[in-house]
Design an enzyme around this catalytic site. Structure first.
Site, short mmCIF file in Angstrom:
data_model
loop_
_atom_site.label_atom_id
_atom_site.label_comp_id
_atom_site.label_asym_id
_atom_site.label_seq_id
_atom_site.Cartn_x
_atom_site.Cartn_y
_atom_site.Cartn_z
CG HIS A 40 -1.69 -1.18 1.46
ND1 HIS A 40 -1.78 -1.81 2.68
CD2 HIS A 40 -2.45 -1.91 0.61
CE1 HIS A 40 -2.57 -2.87 2.58
NE2 HIS A 40 -2.98 -2.96 1.33
CE1 TYR B 276 1.25 -1.31 9.02
CE2 TYR B 276 -0.05 -1.81 10.97
CZ TYR B 276 0.48 -2.18 9.76
OH TYR B 276 0.22 -3.43 9.27
#
Length: 186
Positions: free
Chosen positions: A65, A135
């Site tokens: 991504h 993240y």
């Protein structure tokens, strides 16, 4: 040694971050992120979003991504539980390492994180069951600016250590690259 050490990786702009751990009879402590330290290293990173994922089965792949400008983002990835094969692909238009990839094994407790600049696609494969990742993102997620690469794209030739499993419908629908893909213009 400072609390954070930046380690240059083969793709320009991609770094591993080594965290200094303090241990005693109570356990351990490590600073995972420090905006001032990254600024001093010439890698400014202001956190806009924090995400956590749990991946249940070994072999599962998530990714690859990225986000297009104006929502392109830096990412700082840390493994909280288990082990992953963490992959970064350079999708920066005009980069000398365009479409090259680099992987790092991240393991809970190893004191390492992966720091990706804008213009890199990210994905990982769980090397153990019940993997948790943290993240930190420098931009908010914007679905209309999302991009993705096929985890099995023959042009990329990412060397996944295990057979691919449990690729989501969304991730499996990322197209194979063709001559029209110009990358991300930053």
């Amino acid at each position: 040694m400072s609390e954070l050490q930046l380690i240059e990786l083969p793709l320009p702009g991609l770094f591993a971050l080594q965290h200094r751990e303090h241990q005693d009879e109570r356990g351990r402590f490590a600073r995972l992120y420090c905006e001032g330290s990254l600024q001093a290293f010439g890698q400014p990173f202001h956190v806009r979003q924090i995400n956590q994922s749990l991946t249940r089965e070994r072999g599962t792949v998530r990714g690859l991504h990225f986000q297009y400008p104006p929502h392109a983002e830096c990412k700082l990835i840390s493994c909280l539980r288990g082990q992953v094969w963490d992959v970064a692909v350079d999708v920066r238009q005009g980069s000398p390492t365009f479409l090259q990839w680099h992987a790092e094994r991240l393991e809970a407790g190893d004191g390492r994180s992966l720091l990706l600049p804008p213009g890199f696609a990210h994905g990982f494969q769980a090397l153990t069951d019940d993997v948790e990742l943290l993240y930190l993102h420098s931009a908010d997620y914007e679905p209309g600016h999302e991009g993705g690469l096929s985890v099995s794209d023959p042009r990329l030739r990412v060397e996944w250590p295990l057979p691919l499993r449990n690729v989501s419908v969304r991730d499996a629908s990322h197209p194979v690259l063709d001559e029209h893909f110009q990358g991300v213009r930053l």
